[in-house]
Design an enzyme around this catalytic site. Structure first.
Site, PDB file in Angstrom:
ATOM      1  N   TYR A   1       0.837  -1.206   0.000  1.00  0.00           N
ATOM      2  CA  TYR A   1       0.000   0.000   0.000  1.00  0.00           C
ATOM      3  C   TYR A   1       0.874   1.259   0.000  1.00  0.00           C
ATOM      4  O   TYR A   1       1.842   1.364   0.734  1.00  0.00           O
ATOM      5  CB  TYR A   1      -0.974  -0.002   1.175  1.00  0.00           C
ATOM      6  CG  TYR A   1      -2.062  -1.069   1.069  1.00  0.00           C
ATOM      7  CD1 TYR A   1      -2.281  -1.762  -0.124  1.00  0.00           C
ATOM      8  CD2 TYR A   1      -2.861  -1.395   2.146  1.00  0.00           C
ATOM      9  CE1 TYR A   1      -3.263  -2.737  -0.233  1.00  0.00           C
ATOM     10  CE2 TYR A   1      -3.853  -2.379   2.053  1.00  0.00           C
ATOM     11  CZ  TYR A   1      -4.041  -3.050   0.846  1.00  0.00           C
ATOM     12  OH  TYR A   1      -5.011  -4.027   0.752  1.00  0.00           O
TER      13      TYR A   1
ATOM     14  N   ASN B   1      -7.985 -13.668  -1.810  1.00  0.00           N
ATOM     15  CA  ASN B   1      -8.267 -13.888  -3.237  1.00  0.00           C
ATOM     16  C   ASN B   1      -7.996 -15.324  -3.675  1.00  0.00           C
ATOM     17  O   ASN B   1      -7.656 -15.560  -4.843  1.00  0.00           O
ATOM     18  CB  ASN B   1      -7.457 -12.903  -4.090  1.00  0.00           C
ATOM     19  CG  ASN B   1      -7.722 -11.461  -3.710  1.00  0.00           C
ATOM     20  OD1 ASN B   1      -8.871 -11.021  -3.760  1.00  0.00           O
ATOM     21  ND2 ASN B   1      -6.704 -10.729  -3.292  1.00  0.00           N
TER      22      ASN B   1
ATOM     23  N   TRP C   1     -13.017  -7.437   1.198  1.00  0.00           N
ATOM     24  CA  TRP C   1     -12.471  -6.166   0.701  1.00  0.00           C
ATOM     25  C   TRP C   1     -13.424  -5.537  -0.313  1.00  0.00           C
ATOM     26  O   TRP C   1     -14.247  -6.238  -0.912  1.00  0.00           O
ATOM     27  CB  TRP C   1     -11.056  -6.313   0.173  1.00  0.00           C
ATOM     28  CG  TRP C   1     -10.742  -7.180  -1.019  1.00  0.00           C
ATOM     29  CD1 TRP C   1     -10.350  -8.493  -0.998  1.00  0.00           C
ATOM     30  CD2 TRP C   1     -10.707  -6.787  -2.400  1.00  0.00           C
ATOM     31  NE1 TRP C   1     -10.078  -8.929  -2.273  1.00  0.00           N
ATOM     32  CE2 TRP C   1     -10.290  -7.901  -3.153  1.00  0.00           C
ATOM     33  CE3 TRP C   1     -10.977  -5.592  -3.078  1.00  0.00           C
ATOM     34  CZ2 TRP C   1     -10.147  -7.870  -4.543  1.00  0.00           C
ATOM     35  CZ3 TRP C   1     -10.844  -5.552  -4.467  1.00  0.00           C
ATOM     36  CH2 TRP C   1     -10.427  -6.685  -5.175  1.00  0.00           C
ATOM     37  N   SER C   2     -13.313  -4.220  -0.440  1.00  0.00           N
ATOM     38  CA  SER C   2     -14.286  -3.440  -1.228  1.00  0.00           C
ATOM     39  C   SER C   2     -15.720  -3.823  -0.878  1.00  0.00           C
ATOM     40  O   SER C   2     -16.525  -4.113  -1.772  1.00  0.00           O
ATOM     41  CB  SER C   2     -14.061  -3.634  -2.732  1.00  0.00           C
ATOM     42  OG  SER C   2     -12.984  -2.862  -3.174  1.00  0.00           O
TER      43      SER C   2
ATOM     44  N   GLY D   1     -16.255  -0.034  -3.575  1.00  0.00           N
ATOM     45  CA  GLY D   1     -15.207   0.967  -3.788  1.00  0.00           C
ATOM     46  C   GLY D   1     -15.554   1.882  -4.945  1.00  0.00           C
ATOM     47  O   GLY D   1     -16.681   2.366  -5.068  1.00  0.00           O
TER      48      GLY D   1
ATOM     49  N   PHE E   1     -19.201   3.897  -6.388  1.00  0.00           N
ATOM     50  CA  PHE E   1     -19.343   5.337  -6.166  1.00  0.00           C
ATOM     51  C   PHE E   1     -18.888   6.183  -7.341  1.00  0.00           C
ATOM     52  O   PHE E   1     -19.313   7.311  -7.493  1.00  0.00           O
ATOM     53  CB  PHE E   1     -18.610   5.765  -4.887  1.00  0.00           C
ATOM     54  CG  PHE E   1     -19.314   5.316  -3.638  1.00  0.00           C
ATOM     55  CD1 PHE E   1     -20.513   5.903  -3.263  1.00  0.00           C
ATOM     56  CD2 PHE E   1     -18.803   4.296  -2.868  1.00  0.00           C
ATOM     57  CE1 PHE E   1     -21.188   5.489  -2.131  1.00  0.00           C
ATOM     58  CE2 PHE E   1     -19.473   3.874  -1.729  1.00  0.00           C
ATOM     59  CZ  PHE E   1     -20.665   4.472  -1.361  1.00  0.00           C
TER      60      PHE E   1
HETATM   61  N1  LIG Z   1      -7.029  -8.288  -0.296  1.00  0.00           N
HETATM   62  C1  LIG Z   1      -7.069  -7.547  -1.364  1.00  0.00           C
HETATM   63  O1  LIG Z   1      -6.696  -7.962  -2.485  1.00  0.00           O
HETATM   64  C2  LIG Z   1      -7.595  -6.144  -1.262  1.00  0.00           C
HETATM   65  C3  LIG Z   1      -7.849  -5.386  -2.425  1.00  0.00           C
HETATM   66  C4  LIG Z   1      -8.354  -4.094  -2.265  1.00  0.00           C
HETATM   67  C5  LIG Z   1      -8.598  -3.582  -0.989  1.00  0.00           C
HETATM   68  N2  LIG Z   1      -8.307  -4.342   0.124  1.00  0.00           N
HETATM   69  C6  LIG Z   1      -8.599  -3.844   1.495  1.00  0.00           C
HETATM   70  O2  LIG Z   1      -9.961  -3.491   1.563  1.00  0.00           O
HETATM   71  C7  LIG Z   1     -10.116  -2.141   2.020  1.00  0.00           C
HETATM   72  C8  LIG Z   1     -11.354  -1.551   1.416  1.00  0.00           C
HETATM   73  O3  LIG Z   1     -11.268  -1.507  -0.005  1.00  0.00           O
HETATM   74  P1  LIG Z   1     -11.934  -0.351  -0.861  1.00  0.00           P
HETATM   75  O4  LIG Z   1     -11.340   0.948  -0.460  1.00  0.00           O
HETATM   76  O5  LIG Z   1     -11.921  -0.739  -2.292  1.00  0.00           O
HETATM   77  O6  LIG Z   1     -13.395  -0.473  -0.327  1.00  0.00           O
HETATM   78  P2  LIG Z   1     -14.742   0.198  -0.005  1.00  0.00           P
HETATM   79  O7  LIG Z   1     -14.858   0.337   1.468  1.00  0.00           O
HETATM   80  O8  LIG Z   1     -15.728  -0.616  -0.741  1.00  0.00           O
HETATM   81  O9  LIG Z   1     -14.711   1.644  -0.694  1.00  0.00           O
HETATM   82  C9  LIG Z   1     -14.121   2.733  -0.090  1.00  0.00           C
HETATM   83  C10 LIG Z   1     -14.291   3.904  -1.037  1.00  0.00           C
HETATM   84  O10 LIG Z   1     -15.672   4.254  -1.094  1.00  0.00           O
HETATM   85  C11 LIG Z   1     -15.816   5.631  -0.806  1.00  0.00           C
HETATM   86  N3  LIG Z   1     -17.103   5.834  -0.109  1.00  0.00           N
HETATM   87  C12 LIG Z   1     -17.580   5.193   0.982  1.00  0.00           C
HETATM   88  N4  LIG Z   1     -18.808   5.634   1.317  1.00  0.00           N
HETATM   89  C13 LIG Z   1     -19.105   6.596   0.405  1.00  0.00           C
HETATM   90  C14 LIG Z   1     -20.250   7.417   0.197  1.00  0.00           C
HETATM   91  N5  LIG Z   1     -21.344   7.352   0.986  1.00  0.00           N
HETATM   92  N6  LIG Z   1     -20.221   8.286  -0.849  1.00  0.00           N
HETATM   93  C15 LIG Z   1     -19.133   8.346  -1.662  1.00  0.00           C
HETATM   94  N7  LIG Z   1     -18.026   7.587  -1.520  1.00  0.00           N
HETATM   95  C16 LIG Z   1     -18.021   6.728  -0.502  1.00  0.00           C
HETATM   96  C17 LIG Z   1     -14.639   5.963   0.081  1.00  0.00           C
HETATM   97  O11 LIG Z   1     -14.361   7.339  -0.007  1.00  0.00           O
HETATM   98  P3  LIG Z   1     -14.004   8.188   1.315  1.00  0.00           P
HETATM   99  O12 LIG Z   1     -12.589   7.836   1.658  1.00  0.00           O
HETATM  100  O13 LIG Z   1     -14.180   9.590   0.859  1.00  0.00           O
HETATM  101  O14 LIG Z   1     -14.975   7.790   2.381  1.00  0.00           O
HETATM  102  C18 LIG Z   1     -13.532   5.118  -0.539  1.00  0.00           C
HETATM  103  O15 LIG Z   1     -12.979   5.751  -1.672  1.00  0.00           O
HETATM  104  C19 LIG Z   1      -8.779  -1.488   1.636  1.00  0.00           C
HETATM  105  O16 LIG Z   1      -8.480  -0.355   2.424  1.00  0.00           O
HETATM  106  C20 LIG Z   1      -7.804  -2.606   1.884  1.00  0.00           C
HETATM  107  O17 LIG Z   1      -7.478  -2.671   3.257  1.00  0.00           O
HETATM  108  C21 LIG Z   1      -7.820  -5.604  -0.003  1.00  0.00           C
END
Ligand SMILES: NC(=O)c1ccc[n+]([C@@H]2O[C@H](COP(=O)([O-])OP(=O)(O)OC[C@H]3O[C@@H](n4cnc5c(N)ncnc54)[C@H](OP(=O)(O)O)[C@@H]3O)[C@@H](O)[C@H]2O)c1
Length: 304
Positions: A58, A165, A213-214, A218, A222
């Site tokens: 990250y 995954n 995740w997501s 993500g 949005f």
């Molecule tokens: N294992 C893997 O391969 C893998 C891959 C990807 C991610 N991950 C993990 O999963 C976590 C979450 O992933 P993600 O960030 O894709 O997931 P997410 O929680 O589905 O999406 C977060 C995104 O949505 C936005 N968001 C949330 N609520 C909103 C709303 N009401 N209106 C507008 N935008 C909104 C957030 O913006 P704001 O910041 O402005 O709230 C952020 O950009 C990561 O941080 C990481 O730790 C793991």
């Protein structure tokens, strides 16, 4: 209301019911300075989000160390109140890793052990609560991964292990050689594959909770303007009004939490208000027909 802890398998370890994903806290998003990350961590702990999800990659291998600096700023007692999760195995091309000539995976014993040690150093801690293989590699030798895990456990550097995954067969291949406590996978209305490909069936059978995740889709949910996403957003917005004028993220999380697999969402927000919202999702009991209305809007067709 404070967010509870939950066992990821019947024998632990215990994580918070909602996990903070830090992928976009650093260079890949908000680019928080250590003091701002300290504020985020403090806020999470105050509302009961005690588990933080990292990966070595990250911020192009920089976010773990900013987080480590933030932890130092919070004092030594804070580490015992939290669980740190991180991942290894992906090699990214970046100036911070000049040896990485091409994006690739490395699940050799040596690479896994070195990677865990580097994460410990970056995070300024002497143990990881949970260490995950980030992605399955076609070259994975399960006995070699198991040897690396065993060494890290014996040295007290890692307390539990899992994957991310992995397909059900890849999971079983490695689980035959070493104890795995989770599979961290993508799941949201626009990506409901885990419901149908055996991933969740297998985890229910093994009494293992997936980390998701997501969980909100993500950027797919949005930021996309595609017809399918707009149709889904209409339904989610209608339900958001029905369930007390909550925000869309609350509805999406409540949808995921309804599934009997007992998912642990890894929420990726950089905003404290949205972390607070997760408590509303935990309290929301979505009606079954509403759950299917979201599935239908996301897939574009009714169930058979
Ligand atoms: N294992 C893997 O391969 C893998 C891959 C990807 C991610 N991950 C993990 O999963 C976590 C979450 O992933 P993600 O960030 O894709 O997931 P997410 O929680 O589905 O999406 C977060 C995104 O949505 C936005 N968001 C949330 N609520 C909103 C709303 N009401 N209106 C507008 N935008 C909104 C957030 O913006 P704001 O910041 O402005 O709230 C952020 O950009 C990561 O941080 C990481 O730790 C793991």
């Amino acid at each position: 209301m404070t967010i509870d802890q939950i066992n990821i398998t019947p024998n632990g370890p215990s994580l918070s019911r909602i996990v903070a994903g830090v992928m976009t806290w650093g260079e890949w998003g908000a680019d928080y300075a250590p003091n701002q990350m300290s504020d985020m961590i403090r806020h999470c702990l105050d509302i009961g989000i005690t588990t933080f999800d990292h990966a070595d990659i990250y911020g192009h291998y920089s976010t773990e160390s900013t987080f480590g600096e933030a932890l130092t700023g919070l004092g030594t007692s804070v580490r015992a109140q939290m669980q740190l999760v991180t991942k290894c195995g992906i090699r990214l091309e970046t100036h911070r890793r000049p040896d990485n000539m091409i994006k690739s995976y490395d699940l050799s014993r040596k690479y896994i052990i070195n990677s865990a040690e580097r994460s410990l150093q970056n995070l300024r801690t002497d143990y990881l609560d949970l260490f995950l293989i980030h992605r399955p590699s076609p070259l994975m030798d399960p006995s070699e991964v198991a040897e690396a895990f065993s060494r890290l456990e014996q040295d007290g550097k890692v307390r539990a292990f899992g994957v991310s995954n992995f397909s059900p067969s890849q999971f079983n291949l490695l689980a035959g050689c070493t104890k795995l406590v989770t599979n961290q996978v993508e799941c949201h209305p626009l990506h409901p594959k885990c419901f149908y490909d055996g991933t969740f069936d297998e985890l229910i059978t093994a009494k293992i909770r997936p980390m998701i995740w997501s969980p909100l889709g993500g950027s797919k949910y949005f930021k996309s303007e595609g017809t399918g996403v707009l149709r889904l957003r209409d339904v989610v917005k209608t339900l958001a009004r029905k369930y007390g004028n909550v925000s869309e993220d609350v509805i999406l999380l409540a949808w995921l939490l309804k599934h009997p697999v007992g998912a642990i969402p890894v929420v990726g927000t950089t905003k404290t208000s949205r972390l607070d919202n997760t408590r509303l999702a935990l309290a929301l009991d979505m009606e079954t027909q509403d759950w299917f209305a979201i599935l239908e809007a996301a897939t574009g067709h009714e169930v058979a």
